[in-house]
Design a protein around this motif. Structure first.
Motif, PDB file in Angstrom:
ATOM      1  N   PHE A 141      13.201 100.668 -32.949  1.00 25.44           N
ATOM      2  CA  PHE A 141      12.121 100.367 -31.992  1.00 25.44           C
ATOM      3  C   PHE A 141      10.771 100.711 -32.626  1.00 25.44           C
ATOM      4  N   ASN A 142      10.654 100.440 -33.908  1.00 26.65           N
ATOM      5  CA  ASN A 142       9.376 100.685 -34.589  1.00 26.65           C
ATOM      6  C   ASN A 142       8.441  99.525 -34.314  1.00 26.65           C
ATOM      7  N   GLU A 143       7.744  99.653 -33.206  1.00 20.51           N
ATOM      8  CA  GLU A 143       6.881  98.590 -32.716  1.00 20.51           C
ATOM      9  C   GLU A 143       5.658  98.440 -33.629  1.00 20.51           C
ATOM     10  N   PRO A 144       4.924  97.316 -33.507  1.00 26.45           N
ATOM     11  CA  PRO A 144       3.755  97.104 -34.367  1.00 26.45           C
ATOM     12  C   PRO A 144       2.860  98.344 -34.441  1.00 26.45           C
ATOM     13  N   LEU A 145       2.371  98.599 -35.618  1.00 32.11           N
ATOM     14  CA  LEU A 145       1.542  99.757 -35.991  1.00 32.11           C
ATOM     15  C   LEU A 145       2.345 101.028 -36.242  1.00 32.11           C
ATOM     16  N   SER A 146       3.675 100.923 -36.244  1.00 31.03           N
ATOM     17  CA  SER A 146       4.486 102.095 -36.604  1.00 31.03           C
ATOM     18  C   SER A 146       4.190 102.450 -38.060  1.00 31.03           C
ATOM     19  N   ALA A 147       3.882 103.714 -38.296  1.00 31.39           N
ATOM     20  CA  ALA A 147       3.556 104.131 -39.660  1.00 31.39           C
ATOM     21  C   ALA A 147       4.739 103.862 -40.583  1.00 31.39           C
ATOM     22  N   LEU A 148       4.432 103.402 -41.787  1.00 30.21           N
ATOM     23  CA  LEU A 148       5.510 103.059 -42.715  1.00 30.21           C
ATOM     24  C   LEU A 148       6.266 104.300 -43.172  1.00 30.21           C
ATOM     25  N   ARG A 149       5.668 105.491 -42.969  1.00 24.19           N
ATOM     26  CA  ARG A 149       6.384 106.724 -43.324  1.00 24.19           C
ATOM     27  C   ARG A 149       6.851 107.487 -42.086  1.00 24.19           C
ATOM     28  N   SER A 150       6.883 106.830 -40.932  1.00 26.01           N
ATOM     29  CA  SER A 150       7.244 107.534 -39.690  1.00 26.01           C
ATOM     30  C   SER A 150       8.691 108.026 -39.714  1.00 26.01           C
ATOM     31  N   ARG A 151       8.922 109.106 -38.952  1.00 29.72           N
ATOM     32  CA  ARG A 151      10.265 109.672 -38.802  1.00 29.72           C
ATOM     33  C   ARG A 151      10.735 109.443 -37.369  1.00 29.72           C
ATOM     34  N   THR A 152      11.924 109.913 -37.064  1.00 29.15           N
ATOM     35  CA  THR A 152      12.461 109.750 -35.708  1.00 29.15           C
ATOM     36  C   THR A 152      11.503 110.342 -34.682  1.00 29.15           C
ATOM     37  N   ARG A 153      11.169 109.540 -33.676  1.00 31.29           N
ATOM     38  CA  ARG A 153      10.201 109.965 -32.665  1.00 31.29           C
ATOM     39  C   ARG A 153      10.311 109.083 -31.429  1.00 31.29           C
ATOM     40  N   VAL A 154       9.523 109.442 -30.407  1.00 26.50           N
ATOM     41  CA  VAL A 154       9.511 108.633 -29.183  1.00 26.50           C
ATOM     42  C   VAL A 154       8.456 107.542 -29.346  1.00 26.50           C
ATOM     43  N   LYS A 155       8.823 106.307 -29.016  1.00 24.93           N
ATOM     44  CA  LYS A 155       7.859 105.201 -29.074  1.00 24.93           C
ATOM     45  C   LYS A 155       7.778 104.513 -27.716  1.00 24.93           C
ATOM     46  N   ALA A 156       6.576 104.105 -27.373  1.00 26.64           N
ATOM     47  CA  ALA A 156       6.401 103.256 -26.182  1.00 26.64           C
ATOM     48  C   ALA A 156       6.768 101.830 -26.583  1.00 26.64           C
ATOM     49  N   LEU A 157       7.450 101.130 -25.713  1.00 26.58           N
ATOM     50  CA  LEU A 157       7.857  99.756 -26.029  1.00 26.58           C
ATOM     51  C   LEU A 157       6.709  98.787 -25.744  1.00 26.58           C
ATOM     52  N   THR A 158       6.574  97.793 -26.599  1.00 29.85           N
ATOM     53  CA  THR A 158       5.482  96.823 -26.428  1.00 29.85           C
ATOM     54  C   THR A 158       5.859  95.778 -25.373  1.00 29.85           C
ATOM     55  N   PRO A 159       4.868  95.059 -24.847  1.00 32.45           N
ATOM     56  CA  PRO A 159       5.158  93.999 -23.878  1.00 32.45           C
ATOM     57  C   PRO A 159       6.180  92.979 -24.401  1.00 32.45           C
ATOM     58  N   THR A 160       6.095  92.612 -25.691  1.00 36.64           N
ATOM     59  CA  THR A 160       7.057  91.645 -26.253  1.00 36.64           C
ATOM     60  C   THR A 160       8.486  92.180 -26.145  1.00 36.64           C
ATOM     61  N   THR A 161       8.658  93.455 -26.469  1.00 36.03           N
ATOM     62  CA  THR A 161       9.998  94.050 -26.422  1.00 36.03           C
ATOM     63  C   THR A 161      10.474  94.201 -24.980  1.00 36.03           C
ATOM     64  N   LEU A 162       9.565  94.598 -24.102  1.00 35.39           N
ATOM     65  CA  LEU A 162       9.938  94.733 -22.691  1.00 35.39           C
ATOM     66  C   LEU A 162      10.426  93.384 -22.167  1.00 35.39           C
ATOM     67  N   GLU A 163       9.689  92.362 -22.531  1.00 36.10           N
ATOM     68  CA  GLU A 163      10.047  91.006 -22.089  1.00 36.10           C
ATOM     69  C   GLU A 163      11.389  90.563 -22.679  1.00 36.10           C
ATOM     70  N   GLN A 164      11.593  90.884 -23.969  1.00 25.65           N
ATOM     71  CA  GLN A 164      12.823  90.467 -24.647  1.00 25.65           C
ATOM     72  C   GLN A 164      14.057  91.149 -24.043  1.00 25.65           C
ATOM     73  N   ASN A 165      13.932  92.421 -23.702  1.00 24.41           N
ATOM     74  CA  ASN A 165      15.109  93.177 -23.256  1.00 24.41           C
ATOM     75  C   ASN A 165      15.232  93.312 -21.739  1.00 24.41           C
ATOM     76  N   ALA A 166      14.209  92.898 -20.993  1.00 28.57           N
ATOM     77  CA  ALA A 166      14.229  93.040 -19.531  1.00 28.57           C
ATOM     78  C   ALA A 166      15.421  92.343 -18.848  1.00 28.57           C
ATOM     79  N   PRO A 167      15.833  91.146 -19.331  1.00 28.81           N
ATOM     80  CA  PRO A 167      16.953  90.481 -18.658  1.00 28.81           C
ATOM     81  C   PRO A 167      18.207  91.356 -18.533  1.00 28.81           C
ATOM     82  N   PHE A 168      18.435  92.239 -19.524  1.00 29.70           N
ATOM     83  CA  PHE A 168      19.618  93.116 -19.466  1.00 29.70           C
ATOM     84  C   PHE A 168      19.517  94.098 -18.299  1.00 29.70           C
TER      85      PHE A 168
END
Ligand code: GLP
Length: 261
Positions: A141-168
């Motif tokens: 879930f490394n949404e746009p602007l996720s640092a290329l050196r980021s480690r495991t962390r909490v991320k807010a989901l983007t509108p595109t992802t919310l839309e993609q996964n909402a049907p489930f």
């Protein structure tokens, strides 16, 4: 990066399953990074078949999933733990104690993220990381602007992802807004990465990831930095790749791929 184009969605998923099976036979103690999503269902079905028909042995391997939603119980039908139990874990002879996902219900989420990273380290790092790609170009879930050196962390989901996964979830309002995810840095430390993308809805973002510039706006593009990354796609997902003929030539001529042709 290597790009392998297969005629159909099934052929692409089966090739991915064969690569996993081969790595597992070569190293029964394999530390396997796993992914969720529709695309992977066909891979897990094929691994279950290889277990049933050829006795593929999962008893010594360990798994680490990329991500999990924040606020869902493992028993929730939309949790990634639930997905993994049903798609794979309960259908093969894996030891449940060796299966790992971030705990999205942890009271202290930051501590949970640190614990997850430490557990990966304790198991000696990930040997083979399976990856899908989201429409926003994300891995995990490394949404746009996720640092290329980021480690495991909490991320807010983007509108595109919310839309993609909402049907489930039966609508966006019922969906978690955050997830715990391995970072881009965590993912590219895996000794081998294996990305599967199928369907024309992934064609544009896949071309950006494989042939575009390395940018945190498309976290999958960070895989260009990886020393051993294989990208397997069907014709539909390959639709926007400029170098298709070149990739086909490599696959047809590279001795490493002989047994998969
Ligand atoms: C979710 C997961 C990703 C996955 C993506 C694609 O966002 N966190 O790991 O790659 O979905 O899903 P699908 O295969 O359903 O297109």
């Amino acid at each position: 990066m290597e790009v392998i184009i297969q005629p159909t969605r099934e052929a692409a998923a089966h090739l991915v399953a064969r690569i996993i099976a081969r790595e597992l036979r070569a190293n029964p103690h394999l530390v396997l990074g796993l992914a969720t999503g529709k695309t992977m269902e066909c891979v897990y079905r094929e691994l279950v078949r290889l277990r049933q028909e050829q006795g593929l042995d999962f008893s010594l391997c360990s798994t680490f999933n990329l991500d999990e939603y924040v606020g869902l119980f493992p028993s929730d039908p939309n949790s990634y733990r639930h997905y993994m139990e049903h798609q794979l874990f309960r259908q093969v002879n894996i030891d449940p104690r060796n299966t790992h996902l971030p705990n999205g219900m942890a009271e202290d989420l930051d501590a949970e993220c640190r614990r997850y990273e430490a557990t990966i380290q304790r198991f000696g790092g990930i040997d083979l990381q399976l990856l899908g790609i989201g429409k926003a170009g994300h891995i995990g879930f490394n949404e746009p602007l996720s640092a290329l050196r980021s480690r495991t962390r909490v991320k807010a989901l983007t509108p595109t992802t919310l839309e993609q996964n909402a049907p489930f979830f039966g609508g966006e309002d019922k969906m978690p807004r955050r997830a715990i995810t391995m970072g881009v840095g965590t993912i590219i430390e895996a000794r081998r990465c294996l990305l599967l993308a199928t369907g024309d809805s992934k064609a544009a973002v896949l071309a950006q990831a494989v042939e575009g510039p390395i940018t945190s706006m498309v976290s999958a593009s960070a895989l260009q930095l990886h020393a051993r990354c294989t990208v397997v796609v069907d014709e539909a997902a390959a639709g926007r790749l400029a170098g298709k003929d070149y990739y086909r030539w490599i696959f047809a001529n590279e001795p490493e791929w002989e047994e998969y042709r």
